[in-house]
Design a protein around this motif. Structure first.
Motif, short mmCIF file in Angstrom:
data_model
loop_
_atom_site.label_atom_id
_atom_site.label_comp_id
_atom_site.label_asym_id
_atom_site.label_seq_id
_atom_site.Cartn_x
_atom_site.Cartn_y
_atom_site.Cartn_z
N GLY A 93 0.79 -1.23 0.00
CA GLY A 93 0.00 0.00 0.00
C GLY A 93 0.82 1.28 0.00
O GLY A 93 0.63 2.15 -0.85
N PRO A 94 1.75 1.43 0.95
CA PRO A 94 2.53 2.67 0.96
C PRO A 94 3.38 2.85 -0.28
O PRO A 94 3.55 3.96 -0.78
CB PRO A 94 3.42 2.54 2.19
CG PRO A 94 2.92 1.40 2.97
CD PRO A 94 2.07 0.57 2.07
N LEU A 95 3.91 1.74 -0.80
CA LEU A 95 4.76 1.84 -1.99
C LEU A 95 3.98 2.26 -3.22
O LEU A 95 4.43 3.10 -4.00
CB LEU A 95 5.47 0.51 -2.24
CG LEU A 95 6.43 0.07 -1.15
CD1 LEU A 95 6.97 -1.33 -1.44
CD2 LEU A 95 7.57 1.06 -1.01
N ALA A 97 1.05 3.86 -3.25
CA ALA A 97 0.45 5.18 -3.07
C ALA A 97 1.49 6.29 -3.19
O ALA A 97 1.20 7.35 -3.75
CB ALA A 97 -0.23 5.26 -1.71
N GLY A 98 2.68 6.06 -2.70
CA GLY A 98 3.70 7.10 -2.72
C GLY A 98 4.65 7.04 -3.89
O GLY A 98 5.56 7.87 -4.00
N SER A 99 4.44 6.11 -4.81
CA SER A 99 5.41 5.92 -5.89
C SER A 99 5.52 7.12 -6.83
O SER A 99 6.62 7.45 -7.28
CB SER A 99 5.07 4.66 -6.69
OG SER A 99 3.79 4.79 -7.28
N ALA A 100 4.44 7.80 -7.11
CA ALA A 100 4.50 8.95 -8.02
C ALA A 100 5.33 10.08 -7.42
O ALA A 100 6.18 10.67 -8.10
CB ALA A 100 3.09 9.44 -8.35
N GLY A 101 5.11 10.37 -6.15
CA GLY A 101 5.87 11.43 -5.50
C GLY A 101 7.34 11.10 -5.35
O GLY A 101 8.21 11.94 -5.55
N ILE A 102 7.62 9.84 -5.01
CA ILE A 102 9.01 9.43 -4.87
C ILE A 102 9.73 9.47 -6.21
O ILE A 102 10.86 9.95 -6.32
CB ILE A 102 9.08 8.01 -4.24
CG1 ILE A 102 8.56 8.05 -2.81
CG2 ILE A 102 10.50 7.47 -4.28
CD1 ILE A 102 8.33 6.68 -2.20
#
Length: 121
Positions: A93-95, A97-102
């Motif tokens: 989930g965190p990966l 969800a946050g993949s675009a920002g990272i």
């Protein structure tokens, strides 16, 4: 007038978050790295108890751009994936969800490193 109110709320919310960070830097012995991690963790906690979502809707980018917003993204992504696929969502989930920002941060860092001419100290 509606756009002015939106900008005002964004400015106030983001400013308050920045003031909290500056106060922590000036009046504690916490390192900037620890403060940044603390902001992400606070975003996760506030999201988990249901406070950060309504705050982010009210404040707009003033709440989603700072690191507390990144913590909110991680927590919300985890909740979504747990509902979809079960306990494996804790890892995925965190990966997702946050993949675009990272990815945006990595690419912009690469571009700046190619364009900038750093000087030795």
């Amino acid at each position: 007038m509606d756009i002015f109110l939106s900008f005002f709320k964004t400015f106030i919310a983001g400013g308050i978050i920045c003031v909290i960070g500056q106060v922590l830097i000036d009046f504690t012995k916490l390192t900037p790295a620890r403060i940044l991690v603390m902001f992400v963790v606070v975003g996760v906690i506030l999201s988990a108890i249901g406070i950060y979502g309504p705050f982010a809707e009210w404040a707009g980018c003033g709440a989603t751009v700072p690191l507390t917003g990144f913590g909110n993204v991680l927590a919300e992504g985890t909740k979504e994936k747990i509902n979809e696929i079960g306990w494996l969502g804790i890892l995925t989930g965190p990966l997702s969800a946050g993949s675009a920002g990272i990815t945006a941060a990595i690419i912009s860092g690469l571009v700046v490193s190619l364009v900038a001419k750093p000087k030795s100290k």
